[in-house]
Design an enzyme around this catalytic site. Sequence first.
Site, PDB file in Angstrom:
ATOM      1  N   SER A 181     -19.992  31.088  21.359  1.00 37.33           N
ATOM      2  CA  SER A 181     -19.611  31.668  21.334  1.00 37.33           C
ATOM      3  C   SER A 181     -18.898  31.973  19.625  1.00 37.33           C
ATOM      4  CB  SER A 181     -18.284  30.683  21.695  1.00 37.33           C
ATOM      5  OG  SER A 181     -16.723  31.277  20.989  1.00 37.33           O
ATOM      6  N   TYR A 194     -14.073  21.584  22.095  1.00 35.11           N
ATOM      7  CA  TYR A 194     -15.044  23.180  22.808  1.00 35.11           C
ATOM      8  C   TYR A 194     -15.986  23.683  21.152  1.00 35.11           C
ATOM      9  CZ  TYR A 194     -15.598  27.979  24.221  1.00 35.11           C
ATOM     10  OH  TYR A 194     -16.069  29.959  24.531  1.00 35.11           O
TER      11      TYR A 194
END
Length: 289
Positions: A181, A194
């Site tokens: 990400s 995360y």
Amino acid sequence: MKTMANKPTKLPAQEQEQQPGKEHEMTPQPEYIRKGYKGSDKLKGKKALITGGDSGIGRAVAVHFAREGADVAIVYLNEDKDAKDTLKLIEAEGRKGLILSGDIGDEKFCRDAVQRAVKELGGLDILVNNAAEQHEQSDLKDISKDQLQRTFQTNIFSMFYMTKAALEHMKGGSAVVNSTSVTSYRGSDHLMDYASTKGAITAFTRSLSANLAEKKIRVNAVAPGPIWTPLIPASFDAEKVKEFGQNVPLKRPGQPSEVAPAYVFLASEDGSYITGQVIHVNGGEQVGS
């Protein structure tokens, strides 16, 4: 399904009560393959396994792989309708599909899923580690032990479990593609656990690629930015969803159809001299390599 030309620059307010989220409840529906995308046998005869393949980026990758000639098994948690819809899309491309439901945070399930995929598809050439979860917390003190363990179990431990099992069946010319990400590179003040798992995935990708280079198995990753997937309304409140994707240079959220071709490239012979790398599909945000 929205076409490329009609993709909205802003999203209507909406939210879902639990993760991973359901694609069939989203408005507008994400675009999983752009109108006019023509396959060219880039993955002809290949066998692929995709985690989180029922919806979002995973669904888009599954359909693109199928259109490029691959048979595809998808792993999902409990979104039965989305998974069955994706299976129909794979089969509509004339390819064999398989859906496997279970928790990728469980190592035994990962072993069993790989074994079943190999048995049903007749082998395994491509592994896409894509499934993930995220839980918004603006204060580190609010990240509980259970949340921390769950996020790491799903997002990074599962990649070790799934890849260990898959490598028993993969050979030279095979490929692993991981979903990291943009948060791996710039961090995220409200998704700290995360973002930490995504940083671990980037390091895992680079380390595993070096480890497997002599075996001629390539390992790469894709780092999406703000992509319109079920994880978004399942993670944020309705007002934040309305503004999702507005802070990147292109001023809009991306569609899964705009990310999936990067996975095709890395899984195919087009990427034969690429390993240990990350492709950034993020609407123009500048990040370190």
